[in-house]
Scaffold this motif. Structure first.
Motif, PDB file in Angstrom:
ATOM      1  N   HIS A 199      41.899  52.624   5.998  1.00  0.00           N
ATOM      2  CA  HIS A 199      42.510  51.360   5.559  1.00  0.00           C
ATOM      3  C   HIS A 199      41.970  50.883   4.213  1.00  0.00           C
ATOM      4  CE1 HIS A 199      44.909  50.753   9.165  1.00  0.00           C
ATOM      5  NE2 HIS A 199      43.911  51.346   9.782  1.00  0.00           N
TER       6      HIS A 199
ATOM      7  N   GLY B 118      39.715  40.631   5.050  1.00  0.00           N
ATOM      8  CA  GLY B 118      40.882  39.753   5.199  1.00  0.00           C
ATOM      9  C   GLY B 118      40.711  38.354   4.658  1.00  0.00           C
TER      10      GLY B 118
ATOM     11  N   THR C 121      44.345  39.471   1.842  1.00  0.00           N
ATOM     12  CA  THR C 121      44.592  40.913   1.966  1.00  0.00           C
ATOM     13  C   THR C 121      43.315  41.485   2.574  1.00  0.00           C
ATOM     14  OG1 THR C 121      43.840  41.153  -0.331  1.00  0.00           O
ATOM     15  CG2 THR C 121      46.220  41.196   0.044  1.00  0.00           C
ATOM     16  N   LEU C 122      43.399  42.688   3.161  1.00  0.00           N
ATOM     17  CA  LEU C 122      42.199  43.192   3.847  1.00  0.00           C
ATOM     18  C   LEU C 122      41.013  43.236   2.895  1.00  0.00           C
ATOM     19  CD1 LEU C 122      41.102  44.177   6.529  1.00  0.00           C
ATOM     20  CD2 LEU C 122      41.826  46.501   5.914  1.00  0.00           C
TER      21      LEU C 122
ATOM     22  N   LEU D 117      43.414  43.997  11.967  1.00  0.00           N
ATOM     23  CA  LEU D 117      44.627  44.769  11.665  1.00  0.00           C
ATOM     24  C   LEU D 117      45.727  44.453  12.675  1.00  0.00           C
ATOM     25  CD1 LEU D 117      42.860  48.178  10.897  1.00  0.00           C
ATOM     26  CD2 LEU D 117      43.983  46.697   9.217  1.00  0.00           C
ATOM     27  N   ASP D 118      45.395  44.500  13.967  1.00  0.00           N
ATOM     28  CA  ASP D 118      46.402  44.303  15.011  1.00  0.00           C
ATOM     29  C   ASP D 118      47.042  42.921  14.938  1.00  0.00           C
ATOM     30  OD1 ASP D 118      45.801  46.797  15.909  1.00  0.00           O
ATOM     31  OD2 ASP D 118      44.676  46.148  17.687  1.00  0.00           O
ATOM     32  N   GLN D 119      46.233  41.912  14.675  1.00  0.00           N
ATOM     33  CA  GLN D 119      46.744  40.528  14.686  1.00  0.00           C
ATOM     34  C   GLN D 119      47.171  40.049  13.299  1.00  0.00           C
ATOM     35  OE1 GLN D 119      47.100  39.065  17.621  1.00  0.00           O
ATOM     36  NE2 GLN D 119      46.064  40.771  18.652  1.00  0.00           N
ATOM     37  N   ASP D 120      47.129  40.923  12.328  1.00  0.00           N
ATOM     38  CA  ASP D 120      47.401  40.559  10.929  1.00  0.00           C
ATOM     39  C   ASP D 120      46.677  39.269  10.537  1.00  0.00           C
ATOM     40  OD1 ASP D 120      48.350  40.573   8.348  1.00  0.00           O
ATOM     41  OD2 ASP D 120      50.240  39.570   8.842  1.00  0.00           O
TER      42      ASP D 120
ATOM     43  N   ALA E  13      44.682  38.889   8.125  1.00  0.00           N
ATOM     44  CA  ALA E  13      44.737  38.656   6.670  1.00  0.00           C
ATOM     45  C   ALA E  13      45.979  37.815   6.350  1.00  0.00           C
ATOM     46  CB  ALA E  13      44.762  39.979   5.917  1.00  0.00           C
ATOM     47  N   GLY E  14      47.073  38.096   7.067  1.00  0.00           N
ATOM     48  CA  GLY E  14      48.295  37.297   6.886  1.00  0.00           C
ATOM     49  C   GLY E  14      48.047  35.850   7.283  1.00  0.00           C
ATOM     50  N   ASN E  15      47.304  35.680   8.392  1.00  0.00           N
ATOM     51  CA  ASN E  15      46.973  34.312   8.813  1.00  0.00           C
ATOM     52  C   ASN E  15      46.095  33.625   7.771  1.00  0.00           C
ATOM     53  OD1 ASN E  15      47.252  32.296  10.966  1.00  0.00           O
ATOM     54  ND2 ASN E  15      45.026  32.479  11.141  1.00  0.00           N
TER      55      ASN E  15
END
Ligand SMILES: Cc1ncc(COP(=O)(O)O)c(C=O)c1O
Length: 414
Positions: free
Chosen positions: A112, A248, A252-253, A317-320, A322-324
């Motif tokens: 990743h 994150g 972004t990660l 990664l699974d829960q995104d 970074a998006g949150n």
């Protein structure tokens, strides 16, 4: 104080001694002067999700997250489970053996990111030590013995002798002079100054993409891209210290993704295992020049911390998350900018990168704001007399953000 509620589950009995005086009695005085309280004179005994409780049963909304460490919040079930299972299976072996959690975390990090190889450490400073050693070895092999590393003024890279020398802040260095040789410091976000500092002795440029300890000051896109080009033109390594910006935090990660820049070496720590001590130095193939015997560590990468790291990274990664961080960070920044428009809030600047925020006041009121926030049940910290830093867990919800904004709004106004 915050709402007085019962912490979930049994709580240890309050610690009955006068803690500030005990501090003077038992600790080296690194976190508070003799007899004086720490930045937050409370004793935390329990945590769950976004909240912690002190030994008096007061509840706090945690908007600092152990300084960007508790990325999944406090005692998240997925992390507790991973640690409990691993602690009952295999805690430590030494690096004389392979272990599955270490292999799996290493693979996950490389899958990743744009980096090819990993060396595990116990902390951010140690990850940077490894990066500096890599740069020196690489300079010896590929750049006529070049060994210097250029870093930014007001940067923070750690507290060991080499990383404090890399840190661009005399305050941290002076008591320990003379500093190890081989570091040059230039103003941040000034590409011409960086260009002018490069010599035949330069092996690498080491930067935080966003200065954390200086109060969340992002590099501009032009600057970081310009530094990458400079490294390519001059044949230098670019080391990005993502100890605080990674995992994150910025939306972004890795922060480098947001800049469209690839580092040759990246360092991590803080949130990597959600609160267990771990760090990592990752490098592209051409920069991964260690050979057997060059570097090592007794504890680093042991199965316990790596099982924790694997669980944390997988959950992000699974829960995104970074998006949150992007969405909730945007909500917090918008709320703070609205607050800034109120003259009596005294806010000079709001600097934000995902769920990482610096609030710069017009006056030296950060201590007062921090204390008022704590008394109102919200934990933040200050990076200077005039700046507050927020680094809440990546699981923060819209309701948490609104609660924070409500309290903060009341605590910044007279
Ligand atoms: C960007 C950066 N690098 C390195 C470090 C040092 O990490 P550690 O305290 O784990 O040694 C820190 C700690 O705040 C940091 O923010």
């Amino acid at each position: 104080m915050g709402t007085s509620t019962d912490p979930p589950g049994p709580s240890p009995a309050p610690f009955r001694q006068d803690i500030p005086s005990l501090e003077g009695e038992i600790y080296m005085q690194t976190f508070a002067a003799p007899g004086a309280p720490r930045q937050n004179p409370i004793t935390l005994v329990r945590g769950e999700g976004m909240r912690v409780w002190d030994d008096q049963g007061h509840e706090y909304l945690d908007f600092l997250g152990g300084i960007a460490v508790n990325v999944l919040g406090h005692c998240p079930p997925v992390l507790v489970k991973a640690i409990q299972e691993q602690v009952a299976t295999l805690i430590h072996t030494s690096n004389l053996y392979y272990t599955v959690p270490q292999l799996e975390l290493g693979k996950l990090l490389l899958d990743h990111s744009v980096l090819d190889k990993v060396f595990f450490t116990n902390s951010g400073a140690e990850a940077n030590e490894a990066a500096i050693k890599l740069a020196r070895k690489w300079g010896r092999l590929h750049r006529n013995g070049a060994y210097e590393v250029i870093t930014a003024l007001n940067s923070f890279h750690g507290r060991t002798l080499a990383t404090v020398a890399a840190t661009g802040n005399r305050h941290y260095q002076e008591p320990f002079d003379p500093m190890p040789a081989g570091f040059t410091h230039v103003p941040f976000n000034d590409l011409e100054a960086m260009r002018a500092a490069v010599t035949d002795r330069t092996a690498a440029i080491m930067l935080e993409p966003i200065l954390g300890e200086a109060g969340v000051i992002p590099a501009t896109r032009d600057y970081l891209q310009g530094v990458r080009r400079l490294c390519d033109e001059q044949g230098l390594l670019l080391i990005l210290d993502e100890v605080q910006s990674g995992m994150g935090r910025t939306g972004t990660l890795w922060a480098y993704e947001g800049y469209g820049v690839e580092p040759d070496i990246m360092t991590l720590a803080k949130g990597l295992a959600g609160g267990l001590p771990i760090g990592a130095c990752l490098a592209k193939e051409h920069a991964a020049v260690f050979v057997p015997g060059d570097h090592g560590s007794t504890f680093a990468g042991n199965p316990l911390v790596c099982a924790a790291g694997r669980a944390v990274l997988q959950e992000i990664l699974d829960q995104d998350l970074a998006g949150n961080a992007r969405t909730m960070g945007g909500r917090i920044a918008a709320g703070l900018r609205e607050l800034q428009s109120e003259a009596d809030a005294g806010i000079k600047e709001v600097r934000a990168a995902g769920l990482w925020t610096g609030v710069e006041f017009e006056t030296e009121k950060a201590t007062d704001v921090l204390n008022r926030c704590r008394e109102a049940g919200v934990l933040v910290n200050k990076t200077s007399g005039s700046a507050i830093r927020l680094a809440p867990p990546l699981i923060v919800t819209a309701e948490d953000c609104d609660q924070f904004l409500d309290v903060f709004g009341r605590c910044v106004t007279p």
